[in-house]
Design a protein around this motif. Structure first.
Motif, short mmCIF file in Angstrom:
data_model
loop_
_atom_site.label_atom_id
_atom_site.label_comp_id
_atom_site.label_asym_id
_atom_site.label_seq_id
_atom_site.Cartn_x
_atom_site.Cartn_y
_atom_site.Cartn_z
N ASN A 137 39.91 28.92 46.66
CA ASN A 137 39.61 30.30 46.30
C ASN A 137 38.93 30.40 44.93
OD1 ASN A 137 39.43 33.02 46.72
ND2 ASN A 137 41.56 33.51 46.31
N GLY A 138 38.76 29.30 44.23
CA GLY A 138 38.11 29.34 42.93
C GLY A 138 36.61 29.59 43.08
N GLU B 59 35.12 31.00 45.52
CA GLU B 59 34.92 32.36 46.03
C GLU B 59 34.93 33.35 44.86
OE1 GLU B 59 36.81 30.15 47.58
OE2 GLU B 59 35.43 29.99 49.25
N HIS B 60 35.90 33.19 43.96
CA HIS B 60 35.98 34.08 42.80
C HIS B 60 34.69 33.99 41.98
CE1 HIS B 60 39.96 36.02 42.16
NE2 HIS B 60 40.33 35.18 43.11
N GLU B 61 34.21 32.78 41.75
CA GLU B 61 33.04 32.61 40.89
C GLU B 61 31.76 33.06 41.59
OE1 GLU B 61 34.30 32.73 38.27
OE2 GLU B 61 34.36 30.85 37.17
N LEU B 62 31.70 32.83 42.91
CA LEU B 62 30.53 33.31 43.65
C LEU B 62 30.49 34.84 43.65
CD1 LEU B 62 28.09 32.73 45.44
CD2 LEU B 62 29.63 32.58 47.40
N ALA C 208 31.72 36.63 41.36
CA ALA C 208 31.45 37.05 39.98
C ALA C 208 29.94 37.09 39.68
CB ALA C 208 32.15 36.10 39.00
N ALA D 36 27.88 38.65 41.12
CA ALA D 36 27.41 40.03 41.37
C ALA D 36 27.85 40.98 40.26
CB ALA D 36 27.93 40.52 42.72
N ASN D 37 28.73 40.51 39.33
CA ASN D 37 29.22 41.44 38.31
C ASN D 37 28.12 41.72 37.28
OD1 ASN D 37 29.37 39.75 35.97
ND2 ASN D 37 31.37 38.98 36.54
N PRO D 38 28.30 42.76 36.44
CA PRO D 38 27.21 43.18 35.55
C PRO D 38 26.74 42.09 34.58
CG PRO D 38 28.91 44.86 35.63
CD PRO D 38 29.45 43.68 36.35
N TYR D 39 27.54 41.05 34.37
CA TYR D 39 27.13 40.00 33.43
C TYR D 39 26.07 39.07 34.03
CZ TYR D 39 30.73 41.23 30.08
OH TYR D 39 31.47 41.89 29.15
N TYR D 40 25.98 39.01 35.33
CA TYR D 40 25.02 38.09 35.97
C TYR D 40 24.06 38.85 36.91
CZ TYR D 40 28.66 35.09 34.20
OH TYR D 40 29.58 34.52 33.38
N CYS E 164 34.26 22.64 39.05
CA CYS E 164 35.56 22.91 39.68
C CYS E 164 36.26 24.08 39.00
CB CYS E 164 36.43 21.68 39.66
SG CYS E 164 37.99 21.93 40.52
N PRO E 165 35.96 25.31 39.40
CA PRO E 165 34.80 25.70 40.19
C PRO E 165 33.57 25.83 39.31
CG PRO E 165 36.16 27.62 39.70
CD PRO E 165 36.84 26.44 39.08
N PRO F 85 29.91 31.07 37.14
CA PRO F 85 28.89 31.95 37.72
C PRO F 85 27.49 31.69 37.17
CG PRO F 85 30.75 33.23 36.89
CD PRO F 85 31.06 31.81 36.62
#
Lengths: 182, 475
Positions: free
Chosen positions: A35-36, A38-41, A43, A45-49, A131-132, A135
């Motif tokens: 699930n790491g 998935e979290h980073e992928l 992320a 889409a968040n405003p920082y990237y 690992c992971p 972003p």
């Protein structure tokens, strides 16, 4: 106020404008991750990237996807679904191994529950280690992939155009075939 | 707060198994998991109970391969028994039908509940989902849009981490516990370390307790911020989803600065501390957290007055208090239904002092309450972090307890999703059996129950309001 807050966030982050070179439709398959990735992928889409501003979108179906992003160690219970997702994709299609598990760097688990490294199951075009992977790293690698695709596609377009301009003889052959069927 | 004691192991015969477990329940013991193991004497069934004095473990050797079921006493034991059956071949007399959990037969009749009536049909979703989500399969039985029943088929991500850890040195087990789930990495490793230390008759000193508590709260912080973002996304409220995703990013960047990893990987060691944070860094972290807290509080008010959000949350995915207790739900989901249980108030191996479990003002057990409990708990987490970060962090260690090593240790830790229980049977200094029962594992049956009678299009929202991991349930 919420929108104003987001505007401020965006201004502070000050992402450079995108030099769009096209777009890529991405489909993600979790084949046995922690699930790491998935979290980073997610992320990215968040405003920082904000990867979407470059035309990189996660699509719901493999049928709409150019790229299959695979995360995790491939479990025996996911391997068939993974293959079917790949088979459902239109060509040309690319496979990206996301994270150390999918790239085969980490093998932690009971071998009886694992189907083997991703590259023995599908042809892997790009490996994103980590690992992971952060972003930022995912964003850079995917944008690099998109640039490579754009460069290739100019040459490919010429190649395809050449290929689909058929000599007269072939056209006749198709016509005859069509007539036969009719 | 219970005293710091190792778990008390009670060995019973297979005939006395059920009666012994029933006795613990009558004495106020809370069922915390059941697992099978294989020792020198063959198959063994183990059941864990949390009681106010200490943790208790009932162990029974099963020579015949079958033992009485507990599922009618504790509904929460259902999945545990199915897992013990599929992975160890242990049979449970009276558990009928024994539906497969790890095994994935093709025929739906083998693993779904038969629903008869006028016009019900099935909707199959997954294992691959439309978004960036982990793999798992949902089989809905619906009439029109109304969900009558939901069967979960999980363990698509079963990597056999627990069996892979067996026979390895105890310290190696941390890697397996950590890999079970990135979003609960600290919880799982702290629970594992506690179980090992308890089995070895060791107790963490003050520095180690403070360090682990800091890590656990940093983990809760980014997870809760993520959950709020996910619930906003679940109702299609993009500004809220993006704003809280940005908060989560800031929390993870703080993790990176403090520990060198965005998910706090490799920060927990066995019987030792790894955290070294100087005064300058704790001060900077405190400042950053203060700003983050002020900003997220302002946005909470926005969320509370956003009609398009609030109108979607009430009375959706309701889990009653009785059902939460019966199904063994834990964590924010149980507290949102009014269950006053938080393992942080029962953690003498951590640094929570006189912690009191929080419940939301309206513990209605629906999505609205599950969103609100995150607001309450975020406030607590910010307060705990602020207090912890007033002093610098030194790597701590362990001291000897006046208890001989007893070969079986239990660790219980409150994860962002609820109580995670880890049991370790030691074999000298190697792992004999590792069993990890995470908050997500405990809560999945509650998700399936809460989805009943709701509309199918509301299921993603209900699911996000629990925001469980698949990875640490499948392991």
């Amino acid at each position: 106020m919420l929108l104003r807050h987001l505007q401020n966030v965006r201004r502070e982050i000050a992402l450079p404008a995108s030099k769009r070179a096209g777009s890529l439709a991405l489909r993600h398959v979790d084949a046995g991750s922690c699930n790491g990735c998935e979290h980073e992928l997610a992320a990215t889409a968040n405003p920082y990237y904000d990867l979407q501003r470059h035309g990189l979108n996660i699509v719901a179906s493999p049928r709409h996807a150019d790229v299959l992003l695979v995360t995790g160690q491939i479990t025996i219970r996911m391997v068939d679904s993974l293959r079917r997702a790949y088979e459902a994709m239109p060509e040309p299609r690319l496979v990206v191994a996301l994270g150390d598990c999918a790239t085969g760097c980490t093998m932690l688990g009971d071998p009886r529950q694992l189907a083997g490294p991703l590259e023995e199951i599908l042809p892997v075009d790009l490996r994103i280690p980590g690992c992971p992977p952060a972003p930022q790293k995912i964003a850079e690698e995917l944008l690099g992939l998109m640039r490579d695709m754009a460069e290739h596609s100019t040459t490919r377009r010429a190649f395809v155009e050449e290929a689909i301009t058929p000599p007269t003889r072939d056209v006749e052959a198709i016509d005859t075939k069509g007539a036969k069927h009719a | 707060m219970p005293a710091l004691k190792a778990a008390l192991v009670e060995r019973v015969t297979a005939q006395d198994w059920r009666a012994a477990c029933e006795r613990h329940a009558q004495a106020g013991g809370r069922f915390c998991g059941l697992f099978a193991s294989r020792g020198s004497q063959g198959l063994q069934a183990n059941c864990l109970f949390a009681r106010s004095d200490q943790d208790h473990v009932v162990c029974a050797h099963v020579s015949s391969g079958a033992i009485d079921t507990l599922v009618d006493l504790f509904a929460a034991a259902g999945r545990d028994e199915r897992e013990a059956h599929d992975s160890y071949g242990l049979r449970f007399a009276g558990h009928e039908p024994m539906r497969p959990l790890l095994d994935h037969p093709v025929e739906p009749e083998a693993w779904t509940v038969a629903v008869h009536g006028h016009d019900p049909y099935q909707v199959a979703v997954g294992p691959i989902h439309a978004g960036v989500i982990e793999s798992g399969h949902f089989r809905f039985t619906v009439v029109g849009e109304r969900i009558l029943h939901l069967d979960l088929r999980m363990f698509y991500k079963h990597r056999g981490l627990q069996t892979a850890a067996e026979g390895r040195p105890l310290a190696d087990g941390l890697r397996y516990a950590q890999r079970a789930c990135a979003a609960c990495a600290v919880t799982n490793t702290v629970a594992y370390a506690q179980a090992c230390e308890s089995a070895l008759g060791l107790a963490p000193d003050r520095n180690l307790r403070r360090a682990r508590t800091l890590l656990l709260e940093l983990e809760r912080l980014y997870n809760h911020l993520n959950d709020v973002s996910a619930i906003c996304a679940g109702v299609g409220f993009a500004p809220g989803a993006m704003a809280f995703a940005a908060f989560k990013e800031r929390a993870q960047r703080l993790n990176q600065r403090l520990t060198g990893h965005r998910f706090l990987f490799n920060t927990v060691a066995l019987a030792a501390g790894t955290l070294h944070i100087g005064q300058g860094d704790t001060r900077a972290a405190r400042e950053e957290l203060k700003t983050l807290d002020e900003e997220q509080r302002r946005l909470w008010r926005e969320l509370q007055f956003a009609g398009s959000v609030q109108d979607r949350l009430g009375d959706v995915g309701r889990l009653t208090r009785e059902d939460a207790v019966r199904l063994g739900a834990v964590g924010p989901s149980a507290r949102a239904a009014g269950v006053h249980q938080d393992t942080r108030s029962e953690s003498p191996r951590l640094f929570y002092g006189e912690f009191v479990p929080a419940t939301p003002e309206y513990a209605s057990g629906d999505v609205a309450a599950r969103l609100d409990i995150r607001r309450v708990e975020l406030a607590h987490t910010f307060a705990i972090l602020d207090e912890l970060l007033t002093i610098s962090f030194m790597p701590g260690g362990v001291k000897d307890l006046d208890a001989p090593p007893n070969g079986l240790g239990v660790g219980r830790v409150e994860s962002p999703r609820g109580e995670t229980v880890c049991a370790v049977q030691t074999d000298g200094h190697t792992t004999g059996r590792l069993h990890l029962r995470t908050g997500s594992y405990a809560n999945w049956p509650a998700v399936a129950h809460a989805a009943r009678e709701n509309l199918l299009p509301d299921f993603p929202l209900i699911n996000k309001s629990f925001e469980l991991c698949y990875a640490c349930a499948d392991r």
